[in-house]
Design a protein around this motif. Structure first.
Motif, PDB file in Angstrom:
ATOM      1  N   SER A 182       0.838  -1.213   0.000  1.00 34.52           N
ATOM      2  CA  SER A 182       0.000   0.000   0.000  1.00 34.52           C
ATOM      3  C   SER A 182       0.869   1.259   0.000  1.00 34.52           C
ATOM      4  O   SER A 182       0.361   2.375  -0.151  1.00 34.52           O
ATOM      5  N   ILE A 183       2.172   1.083   0.194  1.00 32.71           N
ATOM      6  CA  ILE A 183       3.051   2.261   0.262  1.00 32.71           C
ATOM      7  C   ILE A 183       3.424   2.753  -1.131  1.00 32.71           C
ATOM      8  O   ILE A 183       3.820   1.979  -2.001  1.00 32.71           O
ATOM      9  N   ASP A 184       3.228   4.062  -1.329  1.00 32.11           N
ATOM     10  CA  ASP A 184       3.529   4.712  -2.600  1.00 32.11           C
ATOM     11  C   ASP A 184       5.005   5.142  -2.555  1.00 32.11           C
ATOM     12  O   ASP A 184       5.382   6.019  -1.782  1.00 32.11           O
TER      13      ASP A 184
ATOM     14  N   LEU B 136       5.746   8.975  -2.917  1.00 34.85           N
ATOM     15  CA  LEU B 136       5.466   9.768  -1.710  1.00 34.85           C
ATOM     16  C   LEU B 136       6.467   9.449  -0.604  1.00 34.85           C
ATOM     17  O   LEU B 136       6.982  10.348   0.066  1.00 34.85           O
TER      18      LEU B 136
ATOM     19  N   GLN C   6       8.968  11.904   1.465  1.00 33.30           N
ATOM     20  CA  GLN C   6       8.815  12.001   2.920  1.00 33.30           C
ATOM     21  C   GLN C   6      10.133  11.724   3.645  1.00 33.30           C
ATOM     22  O   GLN C   6      10.483  12.419   4.601  1.00 33.30           O
TER      23      GLN C   6
ATOM     24  N   MET D 246      12.035  14.375   5.879  1.00 32.06           N
ATOM     25  CA  MET D 246      12.278  14.058   7.299  1.00 32.06           C
ATOM     26  C   MET D 246      13.752  14.280   7.643  1.00 32.06           C
ATOM     27  O   MET D 246      14.086  14.871   8.683  1.00 32.06           O
TER      28      MET D 246
ATOM     29  N   ASP E 150      12.140   5.863  14.302  1.00 34.78           N
ATOM     30  CA  ASP E 150      10.708   5.723  14.570  1.00 34.78           C
ATOM     31  C   ASP E 150       9.889   6.156  13.346  1.00 34.78           C
ATOM     32  O   ASP E 150       8.897   5.522  12.988  1.00 34.78           O
ATOM     33  N   ALA E 151      10.336   7.225  12.680  1.00 28.12           N
ATOM     34  CA  ALA E 151       9.617   7.711  11.495  1.00 28.12           C
ATOM     35  C   ALA E 151       9.676   6.674  10.368  1.00 28.12           C
ATOM     36  O   ALA E 151       8.671   6.409   9.703  1.00 28.12           O
TER      37      ALA E 151
ATOM     38  N   ARG F   6       7.303   3.898  11.117  1.00 27.30           N
ATOM     39  CA  ARG F   6       5.887   4.239  10.925  1.00 27.30           C
ATOM     40  C   ARG F   6       5.547   4.523   9.460  1.00 27.30           C
ATOM     41  O   ARG F   6       4.474   4.175   8.987  1.00 27.30           O
ATOM     42  N   LEU F   7       6.483   5.163   8.755  1.00 27.93           N
ATOM     43  CA  LEU F   7       6.191   5.523   7.354  1.00 27.93           C
ATOM     44  C   LEU F   7       6.261   4.305   6.436  1.00 27.93           C
ATOM     45  O   LEU F   7       5.512   4.211   5.462  1.00 27.93           O
TER      46      LEU F   7
ATOM     47  N   GLN G  40       8.533  14.826  14.536  1.00 25.77           N
ATOM     48  CA  GLN G  40       8.420  14.331  13.163  1.00 25.77           C
ATOM     49  C   GLN G  40       7.512  15.219  12.317  1.00 25.77           C
ATOM     50  O   GLN G  40       7.821  15.511  11.159  1.00 25.77           O
TER      51      GLN G  40
ATOM     52  N   MET H 182       8.706  17.225   9.145  1.00 24.64           N
ATOM     53  CA  MET H 182       8.077  16.959   7.847  1.00 24.64           C
ATOM     54  C   MET H 182       7.625  18.266   7.193  1.00 24.64           C
ATOM     55  O   MET H 182       7.835  18.486   5.997  1.00 24.64           O
TER      56      MET H 182
ATOM     57  N   THR I  29       1.547  14.909   0.010  1.00 27.56           N
ATOM     58  CA  THR I  29       2.643  14.206   0.693  1.00 27.56           C
ATOM     59  C   THR I  29       2.496  14.336   2.208  1.00 27.56           C
ATOM     60  O   THR I  29       2.729  13.375   2.954  1.00 27.56           O
TER      61      THR I  29
ATOM     62  N   ARG J 190       0.267   7.944   7.886  1.00 31.46           N
ATOM     63  CA  ARG J 190       1.178   6.841   8.232  1.00 31.46           C
ATOM     64  C   ARG J 190       1.829   7.032   9.608  1.00 31.46           C
ATOM     65  O   ARG J 190       2.037   6.072  10.332  1.00 31.46           O
ATOM     66  N   LEU J 191       2.155   8.281   9.934  1.00 32.77           N
ATOM     67  CA  LEU J 191       2.837   8.536  11.219  1.00 32.77           C
ATOM     68  C   LEU J 191       1.885   8.417  12.405  1.00 32.77           C
ATOM     69  O   LEU J 191       2.284   7.979  13.481  1.00 32.77           O
TER      70      LEU J 191
END
Lengths: 195, 195
Positions: A148-150, A153, A157, A161, A183-184, A187-188, B157, B161, B180, B187-188
């Protein structure tokens, strides 16, 4: 390479490392060639023998670490493991706070299309995003990253970050950059990086 | 407020808005009071009647949008809805690219403790992080945000971002900042923001 060239190459590297500190502390526009020359024990004239212009020295300064970062990217594992490259670059920059400041200040200054480093930063962003994007696509195909991750994007990100955390670190020294990055990424992208 | 003060207040606002454009395009150190004065049809002397120093004008420029952003924060829903404030600020800055450039350039320049805006940016970061952190804690308590989320990390974060996406936008105009950001928030934090 002929042995006689070595002292000159060493001198050049010393100048570049000093320029990173000087431009990083004072900014490119405020930092002077004379300050760099003084710090390495050269006259301004002697420095120009190695770098004909301030702009040439700036570009060498950017390339210097850029090479180390490129090495890291080449050594990186494909797929999700590529997030470790971002971590490595952050760690490198944390160990060289002068360069971190130079990099962040210059990337902001260089948003002006008239700035000598504008093309450099535009190309650098394009290249970083592409490398992340390709790696994430590989990761999705290999089943390491959720489909599901693009990738497009996610690449923007991760780059954002990294930049944002470095800027924040310079204004808030107590920030734990690596912990926040790890952590980012988790989660991302749903992957674990770091120790 | 007495009615007779209005033209002066209007003039002041016009100067500040012009200064945002001038400093945003040329940077604070390169931008001159004379350019601002010319653009609003004042002499440099006349401008100093409104702002005694270039630094005073810089601070007014930062406060100008800072007030709009604070308004947005005060109007925000508590908890997860607070991520909409970040979106609103990004949207505002996208509509005022001169300010976006000024803000990003200055936050980088101001990492130097000697910069006139250093204290402003340190305080601004502290305040933004606190507001996000409190909102996320409320969101976790209200069950809107997953309790595994660390409000402290998430606040750093989100701020990173926002900064990173704005810097990237200035170097890569085709970046869709809001899309974005929305995806990153989702997601985060596991919450939906945006349209």
């Amino acid at each position: 390479m002929r042995a006689t060239r070595t002292p000159r190459a060493k001198r050049r590297e010393q100048i570049v490392e000093t320029a990173v500190e000087v431009f990083g502390r004072q900014g490119y526009r405020q930092g002077s060639l004379k300050d760099v020359a003084d710090a390495v024990g050269l006259t301004a004239q002697g420095l120009l023998h190695h770098f004909p212009t301030k702009e040439a020295l700036l570009m060498a300064t950017l390339d210097h670490r850029g090479m180390a970062h490129l090495d890291a990217m080449n050594r990186a594992k494909p797929g999700a493991g590529f997030t470790a490259v971002g971590r490595y670059i952050l760690q490198e920059n944390l160990e060289h706070p002068g360069f971190m400041r130079l990099y962040i200040t210059l990337s902001a200054e260089a948003t002006d299309p008239e700035h000598p480093a504008h093309e450099y930063f535009v190309a650098r962003y394009e290249r970083s995003r592409e490398l992340f994007m390709d790696a994430f696509r590989d990761g999705v195909q290999a089943g390491e990253i959720d489909s599901s991750i693009d990738a497009d994007l996610a690449a923007s990100q991760l780059v954002a970050m990294m930049d944002g955390l470095q800027l924040q670190k310079l204004l808030r020294p107590e920030l734990d950059v690596l912990k926040t990055y790890d952590d980012a990424v988790h989660r991302l992208l749903g992957v674990r990086v770091g120790s």
